[in-house]
Design a protein around this motif. Structure first.
Motif, short mmCIF file in Angstrom:
data_model
loop_
_atom_site.label_atom_id
_atom_site.label_comp_id
_atom_site.label_asym_id
_atom_site.label_seq_id
_atom_site.Cartn_x
_atom_site.Cartn_y
_atom_site.Cartn_z
N SER A 74 -8.58 -1.42 5.94
CA SER A 74 -8.76 -0.65 7.85
C SER A 74 -8.03 0.44 8.09
O SER A 74 -8.06 -0.05 9.42
CB SER A 74 -7.61 -2.50 7.95
OG SER A 74 -6.25 -2.26 8.21
N THR A 75 -8.23 1.64 7.40
CA THR A 75 -6.83 2.73 7.20
C THR A 75 -8.01 3.50 7.65
O THR A 75 -9.06 3.88 7.26
CB THR A 75 -6.32 2.77 6.24
OG1 THR A 75 -7.00 3.02 5.15
CG2 THR A 75 -4.91 2.01 6.12
N ALA A 76 -8.15 4.61 8.39
CA ALA A 76 -8.95 5.73 8.72
C ALA A 76 -9.26 6.23 7.12
O ALA A 76 -10.25 6.95 6.92
CB ALA A 76 -8.30 7.05 10.15
N GLU A 77 -8.33 6.25 6.52
CA GLU A 77 -8.31 6.86 5.60
C GLU A 77 -9.16 6.12 4.39
O GLU A 77 -9.38 4.93 4.55
CB GLU A 77 -6.85 7.21 4.76
CG GLU A 77 -6.05 8.18 5.76
CD GLU A 77 -5.34 7.27 6.93
OE1 GLU A 77 -4.72 8.01 7.84
OE2 GLU A 77 -5.26 6.61 6.55
N LEU A 78 -9.47 6.77 2.88
CA LEU A 78 -9.88 6.03 1.90
C LEU A 78 -9.15 5.22 1.26
O LEU A 78 -7.85 5.42 1.22
CB LEU A 78 -10.85 6.98 1.25
CG LEU A 78 -12.06 7.29 0.77
CD1 LEU A 78 -12.74 8.69 0.17
CD2 LEU A 78 -13.19 6.47 1.67
N CYS A 79 -8.93 3.71 0.91
CA CYS A 79 -8.60 3.17 -0.45
C CYS A 79 -8.99 2.98 -1.62
O CYS A 79 -10.90 3.47 -1.60
CB CYS A 79 -8.06 1.10 0.30
SG CYS A 79 -7.73 1.72 1.98
N CYS A 80 -8.31 3.08 -2.49
CA CYS A 80 -8.24 3.28 -4.13
C CYS A 80 -9.10 2.52 -4.02
O CYS A 80 -8.79 0.99 -4.42
CB CYS A 80 -7.39 3.41 -4.54
SG CYS A 80 -7.91 3.74 -7.13
N GLY A 112 -1.31 14.82 5.52
CA GLY A 112 -1.95 13.14 5.63
C GLY A 112 -2.51 12.84 4.58
O GLY A 112 -2.24 13.52 2.87
N VAL A 113 -2.55 11.52 4.79
CA VAL A 113 -2.77 10.54 3.92
C VAL A 113 -4.21 11.65 3.19
O VAL A 113 -5.29 11.10 3.77
CB VAL A 113 -2.39 8.87 4.36
CG1 VAL A 113 -3.09 8.72 2.95
CG2 VAL A 113 -1.55 8.82 4.45
N LYS A 114 -4.23 11.41 1.53
CA LYS A 114 -5.62 11.36 0.81
C LYS A 114 -6.41 10.52 0.62
O LYS A 114 -7.57 10.54 0.62
CB LYS A 114 -5.62 12.22 -0.15
CG LYS A 114 -6.49 12.14 -1.53
CD LYS A 114 -6.56 13.50 -1.92
CE LYS A 114 -7.60 13.46 -3.62
NZ LYS A 114 -7.17 13.82 -4.38
N MET A 117 1.18 -1.19 0.09
CA MET A 117 0.01 -0.09 -0.15
C MET A 117 0.67 1.59 0.25
O MET A 117 1.33 0.98 0.65
CB MET A 117 -0.80 0.21 1.15
CG MET A 117 -1.89 -0.71 1.49
SD MET A 117 -3.03 -1.38 2.85
CE MET A 117 -3.41 0.43 3.15
N ARG A 118 0.25 2.14 -0.59
CA ARG A 118 1.44 3.31 -1.37
C ARG A 118 0.42 4.50 -0.66
O ARG A 118 -1.40 4.42 -1.01
CB ARG A 118 1.89 3.67 -2.39
CG ARG A 118 3.14 2.67 -2.44
CD ARG A 118 4.03 2.41 -1.50
NE ARG A 118 4.89 3.35 -1.64
CZ ARG A 118 6.19 3.45 -2.58
NH1 ARG A 118 6.68 3.13 -2.72
NH2 ARG A 118 6.88 5.29 -2.10
N ALA A 119 1.34 5.51 0.18
CA ALA A 119 -0.18 6.71 0.18
C ALA A 119 -0.56 8.03 -0.81
O ALA A 119 1.12 8.34 -1.59
CB ALA A 119 0.52 7.75 1.44
N GLU A 120 -1.07 8.43 -1.36
CA GLU A 120 -0.93 9.68 -1.58
C GLU A 120 -2.05 10.86 -0.92
O GLU A 120 -2.97 10.76 -0.45
CB GLU A 120 -2.26 9.76 -3.70
CG GLU A 120 -2.33 10.66 -4.09
CD GLU A 120 -3.67 10.58 -4.87
OE1 GLU A 120 -4.34 11.70 -5.10
OE2 GLU A 120 -4.38 9.50 -5.06
#
Length: 76
Positions: free
Chosen positions: A51-57, A17-19, A5-8
């Motif tokens: 399982s992250t607070a941010e959205l996943c693509c 923060g991670v978008k 997994m990689r952050a945008e």
């Protein structure tokens, strides 16, 4: 094939923060959806997907599920 997994990040960069999280094949900088990922972007294990607070693509997730083994016989 191994994945990561990689952050945008948004327009504010890493400090904002991670978008959204993308899935990348190991050793590549292009997400499975086609978006170029910053080489210095944060990374997580593929088991953290969803399982992250941010959205996943969504697109990365669909392609990743096609490549990830899910039957015991496929883990060999």
């Amino acid at each position: 094939m191994l994945h990561q997994m990689r952050a945008e990040y948004g327009s504010g960069g890493p400090s904002a923060g991670v978008k959204i999280w993308h899935m990348v094949r190991e050793g590549e900088q292009t997400a499975m959806c086609g978006r170029e990922i910053d080489p210095g972007a944060a990374a997580k294990e593929p088991t953290d997907w969803g399982s992250t607070a941010e959205l996943c693509c969504h697109t990365c997730g669909a392609v990743f599920l096609r490549e990830a083994p899910y039957l015991p016989a496929e883990h060999q």
